[in-house]
Design a protein around this motif. Structure first.
Motif, PDB file in Angstrom:
ATOM      1  N   TYR A 294       0.848  -1.197   0.000  1.00 20.49           N
ATOM      2  CA  TYR A 294       0.000   0.000   0.000  1.00 20.49           C
ATOM      3  C   TYR A 294       0.884   1.249   0.000  1.00 20.49           C
TER       4      TYR A 294
ATOM      5  N   ARG B  62     -12.196   2.812   1.284  1.00 15.24           N
ATOM      6  CA  ARG B  62     -12.815   2.414   2.552  1.00 15.24           C
ATOM      7  C   ARG B  62     -11.945   1.351   3.213  1.00 15.24           C
ATOM      8  N   MET B  63     -11.623   1.530   4.509  1.00 16.76           N
ATOM      9  CA  MET B  63     -10.744   0.620   5.222  1.00 16.76           C
ATOM     10  C   MET B  63     -11.228   0.432   6.655  1.00 16.76           C
ATOM     11  N   PRO B  64     -11.012  -0.756   7.243  1.00 17.60           N
ATOM     12  CA  PRO B  64     -11.428  -1.007   8.631  1.00 17.60           C
ATOM     13  C   PRO B  64     -10.380  -0.509   9.634  1.00 17.60           C
TER      14      PRO B  64
ATOM     15  N   ARG C 267      -5.304   0.881  11.274  1.00 20.39           N
ATOM     16  CA  ARG C 267      -5.985   0.079  10.252  1.00 20.39           C
ATOM     17  C   ARG C 267      -5.886  -1.407  10.595  1.00 20.39           C
ATOM     18  N   GLN C 268      -6.925  -2.160  10.233  1.00 23.37           N
ATOM     19  CA  GLN C 268      -6.975  -3.587  10.514  1.00 23.37           C
ATOM     20  C   GLN C 268      -7.073  -4.407   9.217  1.00 23.37           C
ATOM     21  N   PRO C 269      -6.719  -5.687   9.284  1.00 25.30           N
ATOM     22  CA  PRO C 269      -6.791  -6.543   8.091  1.00 25.30           C
ATOM     23  C   PRO C 269      -8.235  -6.815   7.679  1.00 25.30           C
ATOM     24  N   ASP C 270      -8.416  -7.168   6.426  1.00 23.48           N
ATOM     25  CA  ASP C 270      -9.758  -7.354   5.876  1.00 23.48           C
ATOM     26  C   ASP C 270     -10.503  -8.546   6.476  1.00 23.48           C
TER      27      ASP C 270
ATOM     28  N   THR D 299     -13.717  -9.342  11.595  1.00 28.97           N
ATOM     29  CA  THR D 299     -15.160  -9.123  11.610  1.00 28.97           C
ATOM     30  C   THR D 299     -15.568  -8.532  12.962  1.00 28.97           C
TER      31      THR D 299
ATOM     32  N   CYS E  30     -15.428   1.127   9.651  1.00 30.39           N
ATOM     33  CA  CYS E  30     -14.749   1.447   8.391  1.00 30.39           C
ATOM     34  C   CYS E  30     -14.783   2.956   8.148  1.00 30.39           C
TER      35      CYS E  30
ATOM     36  N   GLU F  80     -13.746   5.940   5.085  1.00 24.41           N
ATOM     37  CA  GLU F  80     -13.368   6.198   3.689  1.00 24.41           C
ATOM     38  C   GLU F  80     -13.057   7.686   3.530  1.00 24.41           C
TER      39      GLU F  80
END
Length: 211
Positions: free
Chosen positions: A11, A28-30, A106-109, A112, A139, A141
């Motif tokens: 990234y 958009r990212m968590p 930021r966290q990995p996709d 949950t 999330c 963005e």
């Protein structure tokens, strides 16, 4: 487990920009997030960042647990970020007691809401940090933004923001908000102020009169 994801390589556009302003589209990212206010040099701020890192490393090391999260992949923990604003806009930005922030990592996709709750409950039993109770998982963005790499003291950031705003005017963009984001790539406890690397970013809109 597959290839390790490294934000500095995978990234790069978002985390290792040039020292010149540029326009980017931020997806958009968590994130794990905690909001607060006051001087970032105080004890409260230190506990906020500690809580965020504790949760982030709990997710990162979850592959060692009995139940590995579905879709888990190895990755480098993302850097600390902060969205900054002022409590009272009539006061100068140099008044650090007047700062309002949302700190985030930021966290990995694969993370949950169900996993977030589970990791948080597990961490509460190990850590006494009261700011764990304030962590949110959501999330964000940023969308169309202007960014650049700032090298140097945090106190010198206004110069870089002035360059960014001038660049936006030249390119036909307007700064959309006084709120801005900072991404911290250096540890200020271990790095000379003149060598600190911080990504600066703020949202922009296209000038309707741009040719």
């Amino acid at each position: 487990m597959g290839k390790k994801v490294d934000y500095k390589k995978d990234y790069k556009q978002l985390y290792i920009p040039k020292t010149l302003p540029e326009i980017v589209e931020v997806p958009r990212m968590p994130f794990f997030m905690i909001s607060g206010s006051g001087d970032p040099n105080g004890e409260e701020f230190a506990m906020v960042t500690e809580a965020l890192y504790s949760m982030s490393y709990a997710v990162r090391m979850s592959h060692k647990r009995e139940i590995v999260p579905a879709g888990y992949y190895e990755y480098t923990v993302f850097p600390l970020e902060g969205e900054w604003d002022l409590l009272d806009r009539s006061k100068p930005a140099t008044d650090k007691s007047n700062l309002k922030y949302t700190m985030m990592i930021r966290q990995p996709d694969f993370l949950t809401e169900e996993l977030f709750v589970r990791f948080l409950e597990q961490l509460r039993r190990k850590k006494l940090n009261p700011y764990l109770e304030n962590i949110q998982f959501a999330c964000v963005e940023d969308g169309l933004s202007c960014q650049m790499m700032h090298i140097g003291s945090f106190d010198d950031e206004p110069e870089s923001f002035a360059r960014m705003e001038a660049f936006c005017t030249e390119q036909g963009y307007h700064r959309a908000s006084k709120i801005h984001r900072e991404i911290y790539l250096s540890d200020p406890r271990k790095t000379e102020a003149s060598k600190l690397k911080t990504v600066l970013r703020f949202p922009v809109i296209i000038d309707p009169d741009r040719p």
